[in-house]
Each structure stands twice: as structure tokens, then as C-alpha cells.
Write an enzyme that holds these catalytic residues in place. Structure first.
Site, PDB file in Angstrom:
ATOM      1  N   ARG A  94       0.805  -1.233  -0.032  1.00 15.93           N
ATOM      2  CA  ARG A  94      -0.106   0.179  -0.097  1.00 15.93           C
ATOM      3  C   ARG A  94       1.097   1.117  -0.021  1.00 15.93           C
ATOM      4  NH1 ARG A  94      -4.597   0.362   4.506  1.00 15.93           N
ATOM      5  NH2 ARG A  94      -5.667   1.886   3.036  1.00 15.93           N
ATOM      6  N   GLN A 207     -14.335   2.358   9.121  1.00 16.24           N
ATOM      7  CA  GLN A 207     -13.440   1.990  10.139  1.00 16.24           C
ATOM      8  C   GLN A 207     -13.997   2.567  11.449  1.00 16.24           C
ATOM      9  OE1 GLN A 207     -12.351   2.858   7.030  1.00 16.24           O
ATOM     10  NE2 GLN A 207     -10.587   2.281   6.572  1.00 16.24           N
ATOM     11  N   ASP A 248      -1.175   8.784   8.483  1.00 16.90           N
ATOM     12  CA  ASP A 248      -0.470   7.611   7.521  1.00 16.90           C
ATOM     13  C   ASP A 248       0.892   8.183   7.338  1.00 16.90           C
ATOM     14  OD1 ASP A 248      -2.527   5.386   6.988  1.00 16.90           O
ATOM     15  OD2 ASP A 248      -3.569   7.134   7.294  1.00 16.90           O
TER      16      ASP A 248
HETATM   17  O1  MRU Z   1      -7.153   2.608   5.217  1.00 11.47           O
HETATM   18  P1  MRU Z   1      -6.585   2.527   6.720  1.00 11.47           P
HETATM   19  O2  MRU Z   1      -7.715   2.026   7.673  1.00 11.47           O
HETATM   20  O3  MRU Z   1      -5.475   1.953   6.781  1.00 11.47           O
HETATM   21  O4  MRU Z   1      -6.304   4.206   7.088  1.00 11.47           O
HETATM   22  C1  MRU Z   1      -5.969   4.286   8.561  1.00 11.47           C
HETATM   23  C2  MRU Z   1      -5.834   5.589   8.910  1.00 11.47           C
HETATM   24  O5  MRU Z   1      -6.238   6.742   8.179  1.00 11.47           O
HETATM   25  C3  MRU Z   1      -5.460   5.899  10.314  1.00 11.47           C
HETATM   26  O6  MRU Z   1      -6.159   7.299  10.755  1.00 11.47           O
HETATM   27  C4  MRU Z   1      -3.984   5.927  10.405  1.00 11.47           C
HETATM   28  O7  MRU Z   1      -3.467   5.048   9.836  1.00 11.47           O
HETATM   29  C5  MRU Z   1      -3.445   6.210  11.733  1.00 11.47           C
HETATM   30  S1  MRU Z   1      -3.563   4.782  12.468  1.00 11.47           S
HETATM   31  C6  MRU Z   1      -2.933   4.915  14.000  1.00 11.47           C
END
Ligand code: MRU
Length: 368
Positions: A94, A207, A248
Site C-alpha cells: 500500500r 473503520q 498515515d
Molecule cells: O485505510 P486505513 O484503514 O489503513 O486508514 C487508516 C487511517 O487513516 C488511520 O487514521 C491512520 O493509519 C493512523 S492509525 C494509528
């Protein structure tokens, strides 16, 4: 402690056979399914399909994926080139969460520091365990450094409820323990502060509605699930005191990439003069980048994730299409909040303003 009754983690190593065990987060909160990952391909597939997700956890999974790569290399007589190839495949699973390439690179270097293939497995395992333990400690410290922000608001409010809004899931399910955005929330609740959390559902994969709500319910934290578009309205009505989100990838100048929709929350918070904090471990900084809007790669995922929604029909997981069959969709997974909209960054070393100078103050050893 992630849940009231045990030390449940989203990832662990089965000491009996070395399999990487993960909770399938696509099935939560309705089903708790544990999958065994036994190869680099398994780990890549689990990251891509979001069986495991969240920047720190993706990094930890990538690190353990490199242990599986080293083990396979030892068994298959593969040399350094083979390990480097597997590292490149893992790091590309990713694109947005910088933790993945950071963790995979660190474990690769540890493995390649040994010549003997068996010793490489041991070095890789040691590095992966170190990364896992560091992320747990980093998140605990984020809780410690974020707590005073909530305490100050509680003091101003004279003990009335402090309302926090959060987006996506930046909890222990996205890390290993404590979470990032949730760490100050859990610390405040453990201190008996009267707190309530507005939980953005976080389309398209929800999520927030699925994972953050479940975590908070498990910990007995008062919360309300809202649509992603409700936050601005609640802010105007004075029903939000603080926004805390995860990240991220954050640049050395304080631009923050996080789940799509975060930027809009930052704009609404600014328009309503509300503090907008980002909680992240140092593994989520991209020390090579300043301009996040120009430089951070934004993942585009399968449009079907937008056109269909998954849930529980009372008996099983069910999936329904929400738009006309012929209507196309676009699925941008992240956006970038410019540093100018960020009140502060809550890290394991303390809280900094979202500026290059103040980030350098906390991380002089990291800033290029
Ligand atoms: O697509 P995801 O579910 O991996 O995205 C996750 C997020 O955007 C979170 O806010 C981020 O990874 C921080 S996790 C501590």
C-alpha cells in the site's frame, strides 16, 4: 490493556510454528476471525485487502513479513538479492502509510547485517519484535503527552463532558496497543475525566463505525457514531471541544496525510476555532518530504468499495450495492491536511506545533 477483559492484540506470532496471527479487521465488529499468515504473499494480500490496516500496524505486519521472507530465503537458498526483492514487494503493498517502507527497510538492513541465512532469520525476528515493542511504547507515551490537552479542556469546562471528535480508526486495532488518537482518550478515561467521543463512520469502509466504536464500547467509553458530514454541524453547535485524528504520513514540515475526509474536519475545526490535533509515532514521519499536498502518494482503491457497503444482516455479513449498477465511482483513500490547519502533533516525545522548526526541536536526530 486494549479491552476490558484481556490483552487482545491485532497481531501476534504463534510461537509453536512461527505463523503470523492477525485479526481479520474486515469482519469486525460482528465476527472475530483470526487468520494465519505464513508467507510474504499472505502478508502482502492481508495488507492490500485491509485484513490488517492502520499505519503503525501495517508497518509491524511488514516487519514480520520480512521474517517470513528471511525464513523462506534460508530454506530456499536465496541470497541478499532475493531478500531485497521480497522487501520491495512488501513495501509496495500500500502506498500512503510510510510506516510500511520504514519497517520493512529496517528489518531488511538487520537481516543483511548477517551473512549466514539462519542468523539472518534471527536478526530479522529480533528487529521485528523491537519494532513491535517500540510501537506499543510510543503509543503509550502519546497517551501520556496527549492527556494534558484533555485535562486542560476538562478544567476549562469545570468537569462538564469533554466532547472529542475522531475520524477513521486510529486505535489499538490500527497499532498494537493503546492506539494513537485513542491513547489520550483512554488515558483521560482511566483518570476519570468525563468524556464523550463523536465517531465519524468513515466511508467507504466504515473503520469508525465498525472498529473505533467497537474499541470504545469494549473499554466502556461513551461515544456516538455519526455520518462523516455531521462534524461541522456539531462544531457550530458547540458540541465538539477537540478533534484528534491519526496519520498515515506526516512530512517534516507538518503536512498530514490521513483517511479521506480528515482535511474537511480540519477546515471545519479551523472555521469554528477548535483545536485539531494529530497523534502519531515517529515511524509515521516522512523525513524526506516537506510539501505533503505535492509529495504524498494518495492510494486509490477499488471503486467497488464505494459502490457496495458491507454490514451484518442479523445472521451473517452481507453486502449491498448503494448506487445504480451503471454509475461509476472513485475511491481516494486518503487526503492531506496542510500544516497550517493543525494545532499540534502528539508524538512519543511530546507535543509539537506543525512546523519544521518545532518538529526539529523534538526530533533533532531525525530531521534531515
Ligand atoms: O485505510 P486505513 O484503514 O489503513 O486508514 C487508516 C487511517 O487513516 C488511520 O487514521 C491512520 O493509519 C493512523 S492509525 C494509528
Amino acid at each position: 490493556m486494549n479491552t476490558r477483559d484481556n490483552r487482545l492484540r491485532p497481531i501476534w506470532v504463534d510461537e509453536r510454528d512461527g505463523a503470523l496471527k492477525v485479526i481479520d479487521q474486515r469482519r469486525l465488529p460482528h465476527e472475530r476471525v483470526v487468520l494465519d499468515l505464513r508467507s510474504v504473499d499472505d502478508v502482502i494480500a492481508a495488507i492490500r485487502a485491509m485484513v490488517v490496516r492502520g499505519a503503525p500496524l501495517i508497518g509491524v505486519a511488514g516487519a514480520h513479513g520480512m521474517v517470513l521472507a528471511a525464513r523462506a530465503a534460508a530454506g530456499g537458498g536465496q541470497g541478499s538479492a532475493g531478500l531485497q526483492h521480497e522487501a520491495a514487494r512488501l513495501a509496495a503493498a500500500r502506498p500512503t502509510a510510510v510506516n510500511l517502507a520504514w519497517a520493512v527497510g529496517r528489518v531488511l538492513r538487520a537481516a543483511l547485517s548477517a551473512a549466514d541465512p539462519i542468523e539472518r532469520v534471527a536478526q530479522a525476528a529480533e528487529a521485528a519484535e523491537a519494532i513491535t515493542a517500540e510501537e506499543v511504547e510510543n503509543c503509550r507515551r502519546i497517551g501520556v503527552h496527549g492527556l494534558p490537552i484533555i485535562e486542560a479542556l476538562a478544567a476549562v469546562k469545570g468537569g462538564r463532558t469533554v466532547n472529542v471528535l475522531t475520524h477513521c480508526n486510529a486505535g489499538w486495532l490500527a497499532c498494537v496497543e493503546h492506539g494513537t488518537a485513542t491513547a489520550p482518550i483512554y488515558a483521560a478515561c482511566d483518570r476519570g475525566i468525563d468524556l464523550h467521543v463523536w465517531v465519524d463512520e468513515t466511508r467507504p469502509l466504515n473503520q469508525g463505525a465498525r472498529l473505533t466504536a467497537w474499541e470504545l464500547a469494549e473499554r466502556g467509553v461513551r461515544h456516538t457514531v455519526i455520518t462523516d458530514n455531521a462534524g461541522g454541524h456539531l462544531m457550530q453547535r458547540g458540541l465538539v471541544d477537540l478533534v484528534i485524528v491519526g496519520s498515515d504520513r506526516t512530512t517534516a514540515a507538518g503536512d498530514v496525510a490521513n483517511k479521506i475526509g480528515t482535511y474537511l474536519k480540519a477546515l471545519a475545526a479551523r472555521d469554528n476555532h477548535l483545536p485539531f490535533y494529530v497523534a502519531l509515532p515517529s515511524s509515521t514521519f516522512d523525513w524526506e518530504l516537506s510539501d505533503g499536498v505535492a509529495g504524498i502518494p494518495i492510494e486509490e482503491r477499488d471503486p467497488e468499495e464505494v459502490r457496495w457497503v458491507q454490514g451484518w444482516d442479523g445472521r451473517r455479513q452481507a453486502r449491498v450495492r448503494i448506487c445504480p449498477e451503471k454509475s461509476p465511482a472513485a475511491n481516494f483513500a486518503f487526503d492531506v491536511t496542510p500544516a497550517r490547519l493543525v494545532t499540534g502533533l502528539i508524538t512519543e516525545r511530546g507535543v509539537s506545533r506543525a512546523t519544521a522548526d518545532d518538529i526539529r526541536r523534538l526530533f533533532p536526530d531525525k530531521v534531515k
